[in-house]
Write an enzyme that holds these catalytic residues in place. Structure first.
Site, mmCIF file in Angstrom:
data_model
loop_
_atom_site.group_PDB
_atom_site.id
_atom_site.type_symbol
_atom_site.label_atom_id
_atom_site.label_comp_id
_atom_site.label_asym_id
_atom_site.label_seq_id
_atom_site.Cartn_x
_atom_site.Cartn_y
_atom_site.Cartn_z
ATOM 1 N N TYR A 146 0.838 -1.206 0.000
ATOM 2 C CA TYR A 146 0.000 0.000 0.000
ATOM 3 C C TYR A 146 0.874 1.259 0.000
ATOM 4 O O TYR A 146 0.750 2.115 -0.887
ATOM 5 C CB TYR A 146 -0.896 -0.043 1.230
ATOM 6 C CG TYR A 146 -1.910 1.072 1.315
ATOM 7 C CD1 TYR A 146 -2.975 1.142 0.427
ATOM 8 C CD2 TYR A 146 -1.814 2.041 2.313
ATOM 9 C CE1 TYR A 146 -3.930 2.162 0.528
ATOM 10 C CE2 TYR A 146 -2.766 3.050 2.420
ATOM 11 C CZ TYR A 146 -3.815 3.106 1.527
ATOM 12 O OH TYR A 146 -4.748 4.108 1.626
ATOM 13 N N GLU A 148 4.045 1.797 -0.646
ATOM 14 C CA GLU A 148 4.949 2.027 -1.776
ATOM 15 C C GLU A 148 4.183 2.222 -3.081
ATOM 16 O O GLU A 148 4.645 2.934 -3.965
ATOM 17 C CB GLU A 148 5.955 0.886 -1.907
ATOM 18 C CG GLU A 148 6.918 0.770 -0.732
ATOM 19 C CD GLU A 148 7.926 1.935 -0.629
ATOM 20 O OE1 GLU A 148 7.892 2.852 -1.454
ATOM 21 O OE2 GLU A 148 8.737 1.915 0.315
ATOM 22 N N VAL A 189 -11.847 2.278 13.832
ATOM 23 C CA VAL A 189 -13.159 2.793 14.229
ATOM 24 C C VAL A 189 -14.268 1.820 13.833
ATOM 25 O O VAL A 189 -15.134 1.483 14.648
ATOM 26 C CB VAL A 189 -13.414 4.205 13.638
ATOM 27 C CG1 VAL A 189 -14.856 4.630 13.894
ATOM 28 C CG2 VAL A 189 -12.435 5.213 14.226
ATOM 29 N N SER A 190 -14.225 1.336 12.599
ATOM 30 C CA SER A 190 -15.304 0.434 12.167
ATOM 31 C C SER A 190 -15.269 -0.870 12.951
ATOM 32 O O SER A 190 -16.313 -1.425 13.301
ATOM 33 C CB SER A 190 -15.224 0.175 10.663
ATOM 34 O OG SER A 190 -13.940 -0.284 10.312
ATOM 35 N N ASN A 191 -14.060 -1.373 13.259
ATOM 36 C CA ASN A 191 -13.977 -2.581 14.084
ATOM 37 C C ASN A 191 -14.577 -2.346 15.466
ATOM 38 O O ASN A 191 -15.410 -3.118 15.934
ATOM 39 C CB ASN A 191 -12.510 -3.005 14.274
ATOM 40 C CG ASN A 191 -12.142 -4.178 13.377
ATOM 41 O OD1 ASN A 191 -12.890 -4.545 12.484
ATOM 42 N ND2 ASN A 191 -10.983 -4.759 13.620
ATOM 43 N N PHE A 192 -14.145 -1.264 16.109
ATOM 44 C CA PHE A 192 -14.613 -1.023 17.478
ATOM 45 C C PHE A 192 -16.134 -0.864 17.517
ATOM 46 O O PHE A 192 -16.814 -1.418 18.384
ATOM 47 C CB PHE A 192 -13.943 0.213 18.082
ATOM 48 C CG PHE A 192 -12.449 0.086 18.271
ATOM 49 C CD1 PHE A 192 -11.851 -1.170 18.377
ATOM 50 C CD2 PHE A 192 -11.631 1.209 18.350
ATOM 51 C CE1 PHE A 192 -10.471 -1.301 18.553
ATOM 52 C CE2 PHE A 192 -10.257 1.091 18.532
ATOM 53 C CZ PHE A 192 -9.679 -0.170 18.627
ATOM 54 N N GLY A 206 -1.831 -4.353 20.878
ATOM 55 C CA GLY A 206 -0.807 -3.754 21.732
ATOM 56 C C GLY A 206 -1.464 -3.052 22.901
ATOM 57 O O GLY A 206 -2.609 -3.346 23.266
HETATM 58 N N1 UDP Z 1 -6.315 -1.195 15.681
HETATM 59 C C1 UDP Z 1 -6.668 -1.863 16.853
HETATM 60 N N2 UDP Z 1 -7.722 -2.741 16.801
HETATM 61 C C2 UDP Z 1 -8.436 -2.977 15.673
HETATM 62 C C3 UDP Z 1 -8.076 -2.292 14.490
HETATM 63 C C4 UDP Z 1 -7.009 -1.420 14.530
HETATM 64 O O1 UDP Z 1 -6.052 -1.688 17.897
HETATM 65 O O2 UDP Z 1 -9.380 -3.783 15.725
HETATM 66 C C5 UDP Z 1 -5.188 -0.246 15.724
HETATM 67 C C6 UDP Z 1 -4.094 -0.541 14.725
HETATM 68 O O3 UDP Z 1 -3.182 -1.479 15.267
HETATM 69 C C7 UDP Z 1 -3.498 0.837 14.534
HETATM 70 C C8 UDP Z 1 -4.686 1.772 14.682
HETATM 71 O O4 UDP Z 1 -5.684 1.018 15.367
HETATM 72 O O5 UDP Z 1 -2.570 1.116 15.540
HETATM 73 C C9 UDP Z 1 -5.253 2.239 13.367
HETATM 74 O O6 UDP Z 1 -5.442 1.102 12.572
HETATM 75 P P1 UDP Z 1 -6.223 1.175 11.205
HETATM 76 O O7 UDP Z 1 -6.217 -0.211 10.634
HETATM 77 O O8 UDP Z 1 -7.535 1.835 11.420
HETATM 78 O O9 UDP Z 1 -5.395 2.176 10.294
HETATM 79 P P2 UDP Z 1 -3.813 2.356 10.012
HETATM 80 O O10 UDP Z 1 -3.042 1.360 10.808
HETATM 81 O O11 UDP Z 1 -3.668 2.148 8.564
HETATM 82 O O12 UDP Z 1 -3.531 3.734 10.449
#
Ligand code: UDP
Length: 323
Positions: A146, A148, A189-192, A206
């Site tokens: 993505y 690159e 956001v969509s996951n949460f 993490g």
């Molecule tokens: N993230 C998370 N749980 C999830 C999805 C994402 O903790 O269910 C974290 C992810 O590890 C990152 C941040 O949220 O640190 C943003 O992730 P996202 O996939 O939305 O976008 P990107 O990593 O491309 O900025």
């Protein structure tokens, strides 16, 4: 002057919101949406009943047409790490192959607009990130297809501008969220929101101290509209667009939890090469786009997104895409 416009990825999350804005234009004669429905959905434009719009189900990299377009907006690409990591070659083809192919459909003197990404900054060593920051991307890392391919497409467009005077507009979008994200999109956001509404368990990777700058889609599309089709802007980009309020992932998860009593956060192992921070320097955007600002705070934006997801889930994912 009447304009014939092509948008790739117009059935996608950001692309479909941009379609709505394009159709408000009086000078728009025809709008062709090119989308292969990989991450996009017909539902996202199903509410449109405008005879100027036509949908062609095709890959951006191989779409063929007899006509030439006055403006081309290239957005075809997955943006969720989950989706682009699953099919890296396809991601690279959509971005770079898509740009190469679509350039051949631009009429001489036409304008080519491209949605690049804050991912070009990689895991940034400066904050906030101005457009002049060259970034810290690992070209062999898990996000590289993505990052690159967006970088290479930027290179292609700015080099074409240098050698042939191509009229380009390139934006770098920071984390964008809102209605019309797929339920299985996989981004934070969509996951949460969908987890809070279903399992009640929010997956934070993490410790959640990594931060992002969360831009509500309406604000971001306002910026795109001002930059992509308003004349009189000399700077061609790249231009950062986003919300510069930087918030940790765990704070976003806590806010979503507060909307659903009983929901809770579970921590999972950190994602490899997950950027630790991300925040746009918007000095240039504010100078070039007077009056533009990402005014929607994450609290309000997430509430609106939450309501949309709630309706989607209640309707089995088939409720109206209008937001
Ligand atoms: N993230 C998370 N749980 C999830 C999805 C994402 O903790 O269910 C974290 C992810 O590890 C990152 C941040 O949220 O640190 C943003 O992730 P996202 O996939 O939305 O976008 P990107 O990593 O491309 O900025």
């Amino acid at each position: 002057m009447p304009r014939n416009v092509l948008i790739s990825g117009g059935c996608g999350f950001v692309g479909s919101h941009l379609v709505d804005r394009l159709l408000r234009r009086d000078d728009l004669q025809k709008l062709v949406v090119v989308d292969n429905l990989w991450t996009g959905s017909r539902d996202n434009i199903a509410h449109v009943a405008d005879p100027r719009l036509s949908l062609r189900i095709a890959d951006a990299e191989s779409f063929a047409a007899d006509e030439r377009f006055d403006e081309i907006l290239h957005l075809a690409s997955p943006a969720s790490p989950v989706w682009y990591m699953r099919e890296p070659a396809r991601t690279i083809r959509a971005n770079i192959g898509g740009a190469l192919n679509l350039l051949s459909l631009l009429r001489p003197g036409g304008r080519f607009c491209f949605a690049s990404t804050s991912e070009v900054y990689g895991d940034p060593m400066v904050s906030p990130q101005p457009e002049s920051y060259r970034g810290a991307v690992d070209c062999t890392g898990p996000r590289s297809s993505y990052d690159e391919s967006k970088r290479c497409t930027e290179a292609l467009l700015f080099e074409e501008q240098r050698v042939s005077g191509l009229d380009v507009r390139v934006v770098r979008l920071f984390n964008t969220y809102g209605p019309r994200t797929r339920i299985d999109d996989g981004r934070a956001v969509s996951n949460f929101v969908s987890q809070a509404l279903t399992t009640g368990v929010l997956t934070v990777y993490g410790d959640g101290s990594q931060s992002r700058s969360w831009g509500y889609v309406d604000d971001i599309v306002d910026g795109l509209e001002r930059f992509f089709w308003r004349d009189g802007i000399e700077h061609k980009g790249p231009l950062n667009l986003g919300n510069n309020r930087e918030i940790s992932v765990v704070d976003i998860a806590k806010f979503v939890c507060s909307l659903v009593p009983g929901s809770r956060i579970e921590h999972y192992p950190p994602v490899p090469q997950d950027p630790t921070n991300r925040c746009p320097d918007l000095t240039l955007a504010k100078r070039l786009l007077p009056g533009w600002e990402a005014t929607t705070g994450y609290e309000e934006g997430i509430l609106r997104t939450f309501e949309w997801f709630r309706r989607q889930i209640a309707g089995g994912g088939k409720s109206a895409a209008t937001s």
